[in-house]
Design a protein around this motif. Structure first.
Motif, PDB file in Angstrom:
ATOM      1  N   ASP A 169       0.810  -1.149  -0.116  1.00 33.74           N
ATOM      2  CA  ASP A 169       0.117   0.111  -0.023  1.00 33.74           C
ATOM      3  C   ASP A 169       0.892   1.184  -0.185  1.00 33.74           C
ATOM      4  OD1 ASP A 169      -2.396  -1.442   0.282  1.00 33.74           O
ATOM      5  OD2 ASP A 169      -2.144  -1.572   2.396  1.00 33.74           O
ATOM      6  N   ILE A 170       0.582   2.337  -0.787  1.00 30.39           N
ATOM      7  CA  ILE A 170       1.244   3.673  -0.859  1.00 30.39           C
ATOM      8  C   ILE A 170       0.457   4.617  -0.248  1.00 30.39           C
ATOM      9  CG2 ILE A 170       2.432   5.072  -2.204  1.00 30.39           C
ATOM     10  CD1 ILE A 170       2.690   2.502  -4.357  1.00 30.39           C
ATOM     11  N   THR A 171       0.950   5.240   1.091  1.00 33.75           N
ATOM     12  CA  THR A 171       0.038   6.449   1.333  1.00 33.75           C
ATOM     13  C   THR A 171       0.996   7.434   1.542  1.00 33.75           C
ATOM     14  OG1 THR A 171       0.822   5.660   3.967  1.00 33.75           O
ATOM     15  CG2 THR A 171      -1.147   4.627   2.872  1.00 33.75           C
ATOM     16  N   SER A 172       0.500   8.675   1.988  1.00 31.04           N
ATOM     17  CA  SER A 172       1.144   9.902   2.114  1.00 31.04           C
ATOM     18  C   SER A 172       0.475  10.636   3.348  1.00 31.04           C
ATOM     19  CB  SER A 172       0.999  10.772   0.710  1.00 31.04           C
ATOM     20  OG  SER A 172      -0.018  11.062   0.523  1.00 31.04           O
ATOM     21  N   LEU A 173       1.385  11.486   3.832  1.00 27.86           N
ATOM     22  CA  LEU A 173       0.991  12.185   5.043  1.00 27.86           C
ATOM     23  C   LEU A 173      -0.420  13.085   4.461  1.00 27.86           C
ATOM     24  CD1 LEU A 173       4.247  13.432   6.735  1.00 27.86           C
ATOM     25  CD2 LEU A 173       2.732  11.113   6.978  1.00 27.86           C
ATOM     26  N   ALA A 174      -1.274  13.298   5.325  1.00 29.50           N
ATOM     27  CA  ALA A 174      -2.392  14.276   5.300  1.00 29.50           C
ATOM     28  C   ALA A 174      -1.764  15.416   5.327  1.00 29.50           C
ATOM     29  CB  ALA A 174      -3.712  14.075   6.267  1.00 29.50           C
ATOM     30  N   ARG A 175      -2.307  16.432   4.296  1.00 26.52           N
ATOM     31  CA  ARG A 175      -1.889  17.715   4.438  1.00 26.52           C
ATOM     32  C   ARG A 175      -3.011  18.570   4.948  1.00 26.52           C
ATOM     33  NH1 ARG A 175       2.919  16.636   3.055  1.00 26.52           N
ATOM     34  NH2 ARG A 175       3.455  15.442   1.291  1.00 26.52           N
ATOM     35  N   GLY A 176      -2.774  19.965   5.464  1.00 26.56           N
ATOM     36  CA  GLY A 176      -4.024  20.757   5.654  1.00 26.56           C
ATOM     37  C   GLY A 176      -3.617  21.557   7.035  1.00 26.56           C
ATOM     38  N   VAL A 177      -5.022  21.751   7.770  1.00 27.01           N
ATOM     39  CA  VAL A 177      -4.832  22.638   9.025  1.00 27.01           C
ATOM     40  C   VAL A 177      -4.072  22.172  10.021  1.00 27.01           C
ATOM     41  CG1 VAL A 177      -6.478  23.937  10.468  1.00 27.01           C
ATOM     42  CG2 VAL A 177      -7.112  23.634   8.413  1.00 27.01           C
ATOM     43  N   PRO A 178      -3.159  22.708  10.614  1.00 24.45           N
ATOM     44  CA  PRO A 178      -2.292  22.191  11.598  1.00 24.45           C
ATOM     45  C   PRO A 178      -3.087  22.227  12.913  1.00 24.45           C
ATOM     46  CG  PRO A 178      -1.581  24.300  11.048  1.00 24.45           C
ATOM     47  CD  PRO A 178      -2.455  23.860  10.028  1.00 24.45           C
ATOM     48  N   VAL A 179      -2.783  21.381  13.910  1.00 24.46           N
ATOM     49  CA  VAL A 179      -3.609  21.479  15.197  1.00 24.46           C
ATOM     50  C   VAL A 179      -3.290  22.923  15.719  1.00 24.46           C
ATOM     51  CG1 VAL A 179      -3.703  20.644  17.696  1.00 24.46           C
ATOM     52  CG2 VAL A 179      -3.210  19.035  15.708  1.00 24.46           C
ATOM     53  N   GLY A 180      -4.401  23.584  16.289  1.00 25.16           N
ATOM     54  CA  GLY A 180      -4.345  24.832  16.652  1.00 25.16           C
ATOM     55  C   GLY A 180      -4.371  26.109  15.701  1.00 25.16           C
ATOM     56  N   GLY A 181      -4.372  25.609  14.519  1.00 24.17           N
ATOM     57  CA  GLY A 181      -4.152  26.606  13.278  1.00 24.17           C
ATOM     58  C   GLY A 181      -5.446  27.343  13.183  1.00 24.17           C
ATOM     59  N   GLU A 182      -5.583  28.539  12.953  1.00 21.07           N
ATOM     60  CA  GLU A 182      -6.680  29.425  12.318  1.00 21.07           C
ATOM     61  C   GLU A 182      -6.821  29.579  11.028  1.00 21.07           C
ATOM     62  OE1 GLU A 182      -7.208  32.976  14.915  1.00 21.07           O
ATOM     63  OE2 GLU A 182      -6.011  32.207  16.792  1.00 21.07           O
ATOM     64  N   LEU A 183      -8.142  29.638  10.686  1.00 22.14           N
ATOM     65  CA  LEU A 183      -8.130  29.651   8.964  1.00 22.14           C
ATOM     66  C   LEU A 183      -7.589  30.788   8.355  1.00 22.14           C
ATOM     67  CD1 LEU A 183     -11.242  27.816   8.380  1.00 22.14           C
ATOM     68  CD2 LEU A 183      -9.392  26.796   8.495  1.00 22.14           C
ATOM     69  N   THR A 190      -2.175  25.425   1.916  1.00 24.24           N
ATOM     70  CA  THR A 190      -2.466  24.421   2.996  1.00 24.24           C
ATOM     71  C   THR A 190      -3.918  24.366   2.888  1.00 24.24           C
ATOM     72  OG1 THR A 190      -0.770  25.462   4.228  1.00 24.24           O
ATOM     73  CG2 THR A 190      -2.260  24.354   5.629  1.00 24.24           C
ATOM     74  N   LEU A 191      -4.630  25.589   2.821  1.00 20.00           N
ATOM     75  CA  LEU A 191      -6.339  25.373   2.877  1.00 20.00           C
ATOM     76  C   LEU A 191      -6.627  24.552   1.608  1.00 20.00           C
ATOM     77  CD1 LEU A 191      -7.199  29.239   3.531  1.00 20.00           C
ATOM     78  CD2 LEU A 191      -7.674  27.208   4.987  1.00 20.00           C
ATOM     79  N   THR A 192      -5.941  24.605   0.533  1.00 21.91           N
ATOM     80  CA  THR A 192      -6.456  23.712  -0.588  1.00 21.91           C
ATOM     81  C   THR A 192      -6.182  22.418  -0.140  1.00 21.91           C
ATOM     82  OG1 THR A 192      -5.812  25.491  -1.984  1.00 21.91           O
ATOM     83  CG2 THR A 192      -6.084  23.267  -3.254  1.00 21.91           C
ATOM     84  N   ALA A 193      -4.923  22.008   0.505  1.00 22.33           N
ATOM     85  CA  ALA A 193      -4.553  20.738   0.594  1.00 22.33           C
ATOM     86  C   ALA A 193      -5.685  20.110   1.709  1.00 22.33           C
ATOM     87  CB  ALA A 193      -3.348  20.856   1.314  1.00 22.33           C
ATOM     88  N   ALA A 194      -6.245  20.943   2.754  1.00 23.10           N
ATOM     89  CA  ALA A 194      -6.975  20.603   3.758  1.00 23.10           C
ATOM     90  C   ALA A 194      -8.131  20.221   3.176  1.00 23.10           C
ATOM     91  CB  ALA A 194      -7.173  21.840   4.656  1.00 23.10           C
ATOM     92  N   PHE A 195      -8.859  20.901   2.327  1.00 20.61           N
ATOM     93  CA  PHE A 195     -10.157  20.557   1.536  1.00 20.61           C
ATOM     94  C   PHE A 195      -9.896  19.131   0.779  1.00 20.61           C
ATOM     95  CE2 PHE A 195     -11.780  24.418   2.639  1.00 20.61           C
ATOM     96  CZ  PHE A 195     -13.130  24.319   2.776  1.00 20.61           C
ATOM     97  N   LYS A 196      -8.695  19.121   0.213  1.00 21.39           N
ATOM     98  CA  LYS A 196      -8.481  17.790  -0.615  1.00 21.39           C
ATOM     99  C   LYS A 196      -8.382  16.405   0.439  1.00 21.39           C
ATOM    100  CE  LYS A 196      -6.514  19.683  -4.819  1.00 21.39           C
ATOM    101  NZ  LYS A 196      -5.320  19.912  -5.715  1.00 21.39           N
ATOM    102  N   SER A 197      -7.999  16.775   1.521  1.00 21.78           N
ATOM    103  CA  SER A 197      -7.659  15.757   2.425  1.00 21.78           C
ATOM    104  C   SER A 197      -8.676  15.601   3.448  1.00 21.78           C
ATOM    105  CB  SER A 197      -6.554  16.030   3.356  1.00 21.78           C
ATOM    106  OG  SER A 197      -5.215  16.142   2.375  1.00 21.78           O
ATOM    107  N   ARG A 198      -9.893  16.315   3.269  1.00 23.25           N
ATOM    108  CA  ARG A 198     -10.926  16.225   4.143  1.00 23.25           C
ATOM    109  C   ARG A 198     -11.630  14.457   4.348  1.00 23.25           C
ATOM    110  NH1 ARG A 198     -13.290  18.245  -0.403  1.00 23.25           N
ATOM    111  NH2 ARG A 198     -15.501  17.762  -1.223  1.00 23.25           N
ATOM    112  N   ARG A 199     -12.030  14.502   5.450  1.00 25.07           N
ATOM    113  CA  ARG A 199     -12.522  13.012   5.737  1.00 25.07           C
ATOM    114  C   ARG A 199     -14.126  13.208   6.528  1.00 25.07           C
ATOM    115  NH1 ARG A 199      -8.709  14.668   9.237  1.00 25.07           N
ATOM    116  NH2 ARG A 199      -8.977  14.461  11.496  1.00 25.07           N
ATOM    117  N   PRO A 200     -14.670  12.002   6.906  1.00 24.85           N
ATOM    118  CA  PRO A 200     -15.932  12.079   7.514  1.00 24.85           C
ATOM    119  C   PRO A 200     -15.614  12.682   8.881  1.00 24.85           C
ATOM    120  CG  PRO A 200     -15.706  10.031   6.635  1.00 24.85           C
ATOM    121  CD  PRO A 200     -14.236  10.773   6.410  1.00 24.85           C
ATOM    122  N   ALA A 201     -16.397  13.786   9.474  1.00 28.20           N
ATOM    123  CA  ALA A 201     -16.303  14.383  10.515  1.00 28.20           C
ATOM    124  C   ALA A 201     -16.887  13.093  11.669  1.00 28.20           C
ATOM    125  CB  ALA A 201     -17.286  15.631  10.578  1.00 28.20           C
TER     126      ALA A 201
END
Length: 201
Positions: A169-183, A190-201
């Protein structure tokens, strides 16, 4: 002190320090003067540590990590998961991941990323070693933990293509909003990557 009035020994020290990342000629001059002023407390121990490191530290022939043993302590540790290999650009990336205690598998250092502008081709990186390791039946997953730069992503795509035929299996690190990050403070990438990496809440 201007380098023009310094002796050849000091000039050599400054020139060598200036080759270190993050140190330009002015910073190197300041560092050299500081070392000379603190000769007993800093310069002699530093010279000793450098000689010791040059003599004892070697690259791990398995993963490319730097250590005093080959294989390195991480490759030799019985508690690490041999079925997952995390691919990184540099040894510094291993240190960062180990500091965070975020990963319990094995590593593979590429030694850089593909960069046509800088003349870095696949043959210049430790890709052959990765393909060989990935072909081992024990290995089930390859994590591509490369930097989110254009060259890093180009390298990740290239590796995905090369690894495709293997049963891993080939995986990569999730990209996006860092912990404690404000939009509001995040950059567009980073915002674009966060949307592309979104997952079920």
């Amino acid at each position: 002190m201007s380098t023009h009035s310094a002796g050849p020994e000091i000039e050599r020290l400054i020139a060598l320090l200036a080759k270190l990342p993050g140190l330009g000629p002015r910073s190197a001059r300041r560092a050299a003067l500081h070392l000379l002023k603190k000769r007993d407390a800093l310069m002699s121990p530093l010279a000793e540590a450098l000689a010791d490191a040059a003599d004892k530290i070697t690259a791990c022939s398995t993963c490319g990590n730097m250590d005093v043993t080959d294989p390195c302590a991480i490759c030799a540790a019985p508690g690490r998961d041999p079925s997952v290999i995390c691919v990184v650009e540099t040894v510094g990336d291993i240190w960062a991941l180990e500091r965070a205690a975020a990963f319990k598998g094995r590593y593979h250092v590429l030694g850089g990323v593909l960069s046509p502008l800088d003349g870095v081709r696949p043959d210049d990186l430790n890709i052959g070693g990765l393909l060989e390791r990935a072909g081992n039946p024990v290995v089930k997953e390859i994590v591509l933990a490369l930097n989110a730069t254009v060259d890093g992503q180009t390298t990740a795509h290239y590796l995905s293509d090369r690894l495709e035929g293997l049963s891993v299996d080939i995986t990569s690190l999730a990209r996006g909003v860092p912990v404690g990050g404000e939009l509001d403070y995040l950059d567009d990438g980073t915002l674009t990557a966060a949307f592309k990496s979104r997952r079920p809440a």
